[in-house]
Design an enzyme around this catalytic site. Structure first.
Site, PDB file in Angstrom:
ATOM      1  CB  ALA A 136      -1.128   0.045   1.180  1.00  0.00           C
ATOM      2  CG  LEU A 139      -0.834   1.936  -5.146  1.00  0.00           C
ATOM      3  CD1 LEU A 139      -0.213   1.888  -6.416  1.00  0.00           C
ATOM      4  CD2 LEU A 139      -1.959   1.349  -4.837  1.00  0.00           C
ATOM      5  CE1 TYR A 140      -2.951   3.730  -1.586  1.00  0.00           C
ATOM      6  CE2 TYR A 140      -2.042   3.521   0.740  1.00  0.00           C
ATOM      7  CZ  TYR A 140      -3.118   3.346  -0.196  1.00  0.00           C
ATOM      8  OH  TYR A 140      -4.224   2.306  -0.019  1.00  0.00           O
ATOM      9  NE  ARG A 141       5.046   8.056   1.585  1.00  0.00           N
ATOM     10  CZ  ARG A 141       4.632   8.693   2.237  1.00  0.00           C
ATOM     11  NH1 ARG A 141       3.912   9.913   1.622  1.00  0.00           N
ATOM     12  NH2 ARG A 141       4.785   8.831   3.592  1.00  0.00           N
ATOM     13  CG  PHE A 145      -1.295   9.455  -2.230  1.00  0.00           C
ATOM     14  CD1 PHE A 145      -2.242   9.749  -1.705  1.00  0.00           C
ATOM     15  CD2 PHE A 145      -1.333   8.741  -3.451  1.00  0.00           C
ATOM     16  CE1 PHE A 145      -3.621   9.703  -2.119  1.00  0.00           C
ATOM     17  CE2 PHE A 145      -2.423   8.489  -4.278  1.00  0.00           C
ATOM     18  CZ  PHE A 145      -3.623   9.051  -3.394  1.00  0.00           C
TER      19      PHE A 145
END
Length: 182
Positions: A136, A139-141, A145
């Protein structure tokens, strides 16, 4: 109709106690009426293996109220926080069955969910893990994000969460969707 099956994926991916199943099904069914509601499912061999949904953030929502409490508890909200809270798309849920995580399903769901999100920012919460060492956070980085608040505790959850945001639209999302390692 799909709510029970989707909540089962959520419980499995988040490692929640199955006793919350019925209450979450009821919450999810109510959330479809939120302004800006958008939902997607990922299929693998005609089986639902992932989901993502969200809607426009609002001071009337529990999640928004929790985030505002977190800002107050840390001396805010500051001007940047107020700007975020004024115009954001809340990524309420994004989950992929654990055995299929890390294969681009979550990325595809997130890109498509945010493609036409009617806000200038998207925000989400994700459980804290040491060194951000899970799929997670990766993915976000990779999608840009950034931290809004760390080590936040929602009422009713013993775990610590990171609150993250990304400006919209996602300018590089389509490039990253097709890049190696997605």
């Amino acid at each position: 109709m799909l709510a029970p099956q989707l909540v089962d994926i959520y419980i499995e991916a988040m490692d929640y106690d199955p006793s919350i199943r019925e209450s979450r099904i009821n919450v999810w069914r109510r959330e479809i009426s939120q302004p800006g509601f958008t939902a997607l499912c990922a299929l693998h061999h005609e089986e639902v293996v992932g989901l993502a949904y969200g809607y426009l953030g609002s001071p009337d929502h529990w999640w928004d109220q929790q985030i505002r409490r977190g800002f107050r508890d840390t001396g805010g909200p500051d001007v940047e926080h107020l700007e975020l809270l004024r115009d954001y798309f809340e990524i309420a849920e994004i989950h992929v069955r654990p055995g299929l995580q890390g294969h681009g399903i979550g990325r595809h769901l997130l890109v498509e969910l945010l493609r036409h999100a009617p806000a200038s920012h998207a925000m989400l919460s994700t459980p804290e893990v040491p060194d951000e060492a899970n799929n997670a956070f990766g993915l976000y980085r990779s999608m840009g994000f950034r931290d809004v608040m760390r080590h936040f505790h929602f009422n009713g959850d013993r775990r610590s969460f990171a609150i993250l945001e990304v400006p919209l639209p996602l300018p590089e999302a389509t490039e990253k969707l097709s890049s190696p390692g997605s």
